[in-house]
Design an enzyme around this catalytic site. Sequence first.
Site, short mmCIF file in Angstrom:
data_model
loop_
_atom_site.label_atom_id
_atom_site.label_comp_id
_atom_site.label_asym_id
_atom_site.label_seq_id
_atom_site.Cartn_x
_atom_site.Cartn_y
_atom_site.Cartn_z
N GLU A 93 7.44 40.34 -9.86
CA GLU A 93 5.98 40.34 -10.03
C GLU A 93 5.34 38.97 -9.89
O GLU A 93 4.81 38.40 -10.86
CB GLU A 93 5.62 40.95 -11.39
N GLU A 140 10.61 49.14 -11.71
CA GLU A 140 10.14 49.27 -13.10
C GLU A 140 9.12 50.38 -13.17
O GLU A 140 8.27 50.51 -12.28
CB GLU A 140 9.44 48.00 -13.61
C1 FCB Z 1 6.13 44.27 -16.42
C2 FCB Z 1 7.18 43.19 -16.62
C3 FCB Z 1 8.23 43.57 -17.62
C4 FCB Z 1 7.66 44.30 -18.82
C5 FCB Z 1 6.78 45.44 -18.38
C6 FCB Z 1 6.21 46.24 -19.51
O1 FCB Z 1 4.96 43.70 -15.89
O2 FCB Z 1 7.81 42.90 -15.40
O3 FCB Z 1 8.91 42.39 -17.97
O4 FCB Z 1 7.01 43.41 -19.64
O5 FCB Z 1 5.73 44.94 -17.58
#
Ligand code: FCB
Length: 455
Positions: free
Chosen positions: A177, A363
Amino acid sequence: MNKQATELIASLSRADFGDDFRWGCSTSSFQIEGAVDAAGRVPSIWDTFCKKPGAIRDGSDASVACDHFHLWPQDLDLGQSIGLNAYRFSIAWPRIFSARGAAPNEEGLAFYSDLVDGMLARGIEPWITLYHWDLPQYLQEQGGWTNRDTVSAFVEYADVVTRRLGDRVKHWITHNEPWCTAMHGNLDGMHAPGLRDVPTALQVCHNVLVSHGLAVPVIRANVPGAQVGIALSLHPIKAASDAALDLAAVERHDAFRNRWFLDPLYGHGYPQAPLDYLGTNAPNVEAGDMQAIAAPTDFLGVNYYFPEVVRDDPDGGFLRTSVILPDGRERTDFGWEVAPGCLTELMARIARDYRPAAMYVTENGSCYDDHVGADGSIDDRGRRDYLVRHLAAVRTAQQQGVPVKGYFAWSLLDNFEWSEGYLRRFGLAYVDFDTQRRTLKLSGQWYRDFLLAGH
Ligand code: FCB
């Protein structure tokens, strides 16, 4: 219980996703490891940031977190018991290099080498993220990501780690990110190093992308059969109304939130419109940078949580947009909108516009305020329903021909949620931070049953 989720639970099966689908969980070093002074680790920008009064909402830090540095065998056992065939984790750069120019720290490398062996012994494929936000503090002191030397330092770090682990680890994610690294770290100040400066944020953003591009060929050279990618936080952008001004705001916001990363990574350079309105805030781009950023990759990691709704707002920063939170939308306890259809839409759009060879949801997850029942169980059906509905959205994307080849739930464990400290739980397993006891929640049990049933 969500009616759609109930129907999906009955109809969705692991086999639908294909035999080589990766079923994983994600974590990151700073959020779970603790042991911040152990085995030669030096401070990261997050250790420093946690000391700043008011930076972390509950006043906590990650000096212990989930104590994964010591408890990793039981955490890998937990992953194995769920039936994971892949696990995404990150390496703490401050465990590998204690100073600029220092020799690599053998104790730090040995920790990750053992961790990788532990995964392989349990039939879990390791997926490594090289940078999940824990920059060594000594690099921040020389300007952090605004300094081109940090780009060189990152490439050297990538070189050392891939030489050491590349015989066993084939899947490498350079950055997690970059939008958050740059903007939360340097524009809104919510994350370490806590700066608020437009040109700094944009230069950080650019240098992070350059460091990605320069690391890709190094990883390939060191790792036979490497699969290399980057994980982006992507958000479908929706208009607050049908008004022409709001629709134009969507274009501006999307160009910066999503295309600012996707376009250069896939060889199209930065989108022109944001460059125009950034004016003198635009980053300094050196000769060869755009070619470097466009280094071909093997996959794109998509981190998806929620869509954003925006409206035109002359006072809304350099984008002249504001994010709004319309009433009446389903939300998690963190306030993030629950919109599984947007995941399908997002992946279909990426496949259409950028044609990555493969995509992985690196994620996706939800924050709910968990309550431990009298019998010790955690009935988090909101999180379970979120998981089921998003898996179904992935399946729909596949049916549309999108090459999605894996899903990594965020997260295996409740952990240190950055500026929210321990107030936000995302885990499939509950962590009692006083005893370090892990308990699989209903969501984790569902994921386990789903994975084991289809096997
Ligand atoms: C993302 C992050 C991860 C976690 C989630 C909830 O943006 O990459 O580390 O904090 O959110």
